[in-house]
Scaffold this motif. Sequence first.
Motif, PDB file in Angstrom:
ATOM      1  N   LYS A   1       0.750  -1.247   0.010  1.00 27.77           N
ATOM      2  CA  LYS A   1      -0.040   0.032   0.037  1.00 27.77           C
ATOM      3  C   LYS A   1       0.968   1.259   0.065  1.00 27.77           C
ATOM      4  O   LYS A   1       1.908   1.129   0.618  1.00 27.77           O
ATOM      5  N   VAL A   2       0.452   2.075  -0.701  1.00 26.80           N
ATOM      6  CA  VAL A   2       1.101   3.318  -0.852  1.00 26.80           C
ATOM      7  C   VAL A   2       0.222   4.573  -0.393  1.00 26.80           C
ATOM      8  O   VAL A   2      -0.878   4.558  -0.899  1.00 26.80           O
TER       9      VAL A   2
ATOM     10  N   LEU B   1      -6.669   1.875 -12.865  1.00 24.79           N
ATOM     11  CA  LEU B   1      -5.465   2.926 -12.606  1.00 24.79           C
ATOM     12  C   LEU B   1      -4.224   2.145 -12.118  1.00 24.79           C
ATOM     13  O   LEU B   1      -3.154   2.469 -12.781  1.00 24.79           O
ATOM     14  N   VAL B   2      -4.463   1.465 -11.094  1.00 26.95           N
ATOM     15  CA  VAL B   2      -3.112   0.748 -10.427  1.00 26.95           C
ATOM     16  C   VAL B   2      -2.726  -0.232 -11.618  1.00 26.95           C
ATOM     17  O   VAL B   2      -1.380  -0.337 -11.681  1.00 26.95           O
TER      18      VAL B   2
ATOM     19  N   GLU C   1      -2.553  -5.970  -9.817  1.00 29.51           N
ATOM     20  CA  GLU C   1      -4.193  -5.444  -9.687  1.00 29.51           C
ATOM     21  C   GLU C   1      -4.141  -4.630  -8.467  1.00 29.51           C
ATOM     22  O   GLU C   1      -3.093  -4.684  -7.355  1.00 29.51           O
ATOM     23  N   GLY C   2      -5.138  -3.886  -8.221  1.00 32.93           N
ATOM     24  CA  GLY C   2      -5.047  -3.056  -7.025  1.00 32.93           C
ATOM     25  C   GLY C   2      -6.323  -1.912  -7.047  1.00 32.93           C
ATOM     26  O   GLY C   2      -7.106  -1.981  -7.919  1.00 32.93           O
ATOM     27  N   VAL C   3      -6.320  -1.125  -5.835  1.00 31.30           N
ATOM     28  CA  VAL C   3      -7.357  -0.139  -5.711  1.00 31.30           C
ATOM     29  C   VAL C   3      -6.837   1.281  -5.715  1.00 31.30           C
ATOM     30  O   VAL C   3      -5.884   1.440  -4.954  1.00 31.30           O
ATOM     31  N   PHE C   4      -7.449   2.155  -6.285  1.00 29.64           N
ATOM     32  CA  PHE C   4      -6.970   3.573  -6.050  1.00 29.64           C
ATOM     33  C   PHE C   4      -8.122   4.276  -5.526  1.00 29.64           C
ATOM     34  O   PHE C   4      -9.074   4.265  -6.058  1.00 29.64           O
TER      35      PHE C   4
ATOM     36  N   ALA D   1      -3.171   3.852  -2.826  1.00 24.92           N
ATOM     37  CA  ALA D   1      -3.314   2.569  -3.630  1.00 24.92           C
ATOM     38  C   ALA D   1      -2.936   1.475  -2.883  1.00 24.92           C
ATOM     39  O   ALA D   1      -1.983   1.504  -2.350  1.00 24.92           O
ATOM     40  N   THR D   2      -3.626   0.375  -2.991  1.00 27.46           N
ATOM     41  CA  THR D   2      -3.205  -0.908  -2.695  1.00 27.46           C
ATOM     42  C   THR D   2      -2.831  -1.644  -3.957  1.00 27.46           C
ATOM     43  O   THR D   2      -3.472  -1.422  -4.866  1.00 27.46           O
ATOM     44  N   PHE D   3      -1.918  -2.601  -3.837  1.00 23.86           N
ATOM     45  CA  PHE D   3      -1.340  -3.318  -5.003  1.00 23.86           C
ATOM     46  C   PHE D   3      -1.121  -4.677  -4.863  1.00 23.86           C
ATOM     47  O   PHE D   3      -0.422  -4.816  -3.688  1.00 23.86           O
ATOM     48  N   ASP D   4      -1.004  -5.487  -5.957  1.00 21.29           N
ATOM     49  CA  ASP D   4      -0.746  -6.762  -5.895  1.00 21.29           C
ATOM     50  C   ASP D   4       0.345  -7.093  -7.095  1.00 21.29           C
ATOM     51  O   ASP D   4      -0.437  -7.279  -8.206  1.00 21.29           O
ATOM     52  N   VAL D   5       1.323  -6.998  -7.155  1.00 18.37           N
ATOM     53  CA  VAL D   5       2.254  -7.052  -8.299  1.00 18.37           C
ATOM     54  C   VAL D   5       2.967  -8.306  -8.504  1.00 18.37           C
ATOM     55  O   VAL D   5       3.659  -8.717  -7.885  1.00 18.37           O
TER      56      VAL D   5
END
Length: 644
Positions: free
Chosen positions: A452-453, A480-481, A493-496, A512-516
């Motif tokens: 998360k950022v 967006l992510v 994938e993620g949520v902004f 933003a949360t992210f799964d890269v």
Amino acid sequence: MRMITLRLSAAICFVLGASVATAQTAPSAGQAKTPAGAAKAASAKSAKEEPLRNERLHLTYTVQPDGAYIEQRESAIKVLQEAALEYVKHESVSYSASIQTLDILEAYTRKADGRRIDVPKSNFQVETNDGREGGGPAFSDIATTSLVYPDLAVGDTVVLSYKLTGKKPMFEGHFSDITGFDADHYQGDMRIKIDAPAGMWTQKRSFGALKQVRDETVGDRQIVEWSFQNLDPVESKDKNRTIYDIEQSTGYAYSTFRTYGDIAKAYGERALPKAVPTPRVRKLADEIAAGKSSQRDVAQALYEWVSTNISYAGNCIGLGAVVPRDQEFVIDNRIGDCKDHATLLQALLAAKGIEATQALINAGNVYKLPSVPVASSVNHVLNYLPGLDLYIDATAKGIPFGELPISIAGKPVLRIDRPELAAKTPGFKVLGNRQRVSTQISVLEDGSMKGKVEVELAGVPAIVTRAGLKDLSAEDAKELVKKVFERGGLSAEGVFTQDDPKPLRNAHRYSATFDVKQALPVPGAFPLGPVFFNPMPVASLVGSGTEETRDEAESTCTGGRSEEIYRIEFPATMKVIAVPPNLSLESGGSRYVATYTLKGNVLEASRVIEDATVGPVCSSEYNQAYDAFTKKVLPNLKAQVVYQ
């Protein structure tokens, strides 16, 4: 320290000065076609390397007692390289049809063997702006005559001569002009002549290599002439200059105005009557300010209404270039230029009993007005509120109340209420631009990462980011992510999420949360840095360290505070074997502090840079000192986290 590049652009809405006309050959004597324009090929070290050459420019202004004038211009441009052919063969001259008439006197190609080929009538095209069914145009009366030179080849020269006859002056009884020549490129026979009534008070000054070759009275006329040649140009050392000062270059200024205060008075005589509130404006002001009590709250409500409801459109119709439109037109059409914005806002404020005036400023890369007062030295209009000691610019969209756009901060301004006052808009606040980025990452065994950022912004970074995200749809926000990481070749994938970007605020937050998938090599190394987009990372205030040594000129500049916080957890199967060293530096009020702590497989890091640059103008000495400071910081930013 981030350098700001500010240049004159089409967005500037206030048109003043000698000539309304523009031509691709030479909108003014200093804007002739250049090799850089012909072939982005750059500044040449000698004339032989240039793709084209300005052989001749003869410009004459014949001024009438009322300030109207006839402009006659002759230019000759020689093509030296094939890269310039397409650029040179097309020409156009634009002018204000309601107050000027154009006569093309000559237009031809001079072949290398001496033959002359006139531009045929079929090679001309005239475009005009008219209203419907005989009605006048609402937004622009600019007419353009375009032409194509025939049979043009390398070694040929194109010649254009035309005359513009002014029907009315921009300001009754006044004429002024300021022109700079491009000293980086070949300039052949360059001549300027101004022929004015002997009884008209004038002042003039030439700069640099421009030579005055005549100044005499002939009958009832006063004639002054200048000439300039640059037959052996050399590459400029100031290629990246962000401040333009004509008095440090080659050019001239000529004016019938005694002071800049006289320019402000001349503008105000026709603008201020337009700012008297009409009954409709009074009613609108009451509606907008309903429920507000303090002067500041009322002023903010009125400012935000004009800024968000009146869109921008240039007012290039004869004298409309310096006279605002009527309030009714602006309200009915919800459109206007800077003068219209400032005039309507002044009327709304007056309707609520708030004293306001207008002010003239240069919105380009001019930070010091020339010693000779020339009307075209100012090209933008804003408002000043004496009761709040506040400058506001409703034309600049997205700017919060109480803030100013970068392009007009810290500049001389001509206030209409006090024309002779040597006033200035406020500059930047020390560390007013701020960013804080907090990043938490969990690294998986295959190099994938989840995290998360969170980003917090203030000042210009917040304003710029809000503008960029203002129209982000809900559907685009979902993607967006994914798209941000795709640009780096990664699958994610993620949520902004973000604060509402539409209110005019100087602060903004988003996360933003992210799964890269497989973001990092295993084993491997990486320099620590933001993983998600942000406008002002620590690195942006440091630079790459690869820039050439700065020249000795002043430059535009600003500073700010950027903080990056990281918590990175590696899996138990990985071992972190190296992290960057801690560092603390300070120089001239700016500082950099970085700490890196490894606790087992968890790296906690913090980097803060405080660039105390105030700006908007920095001396060469200041720039060099700051560069020396950042060169010490750069290795710490490049140091890598190494793991296996």
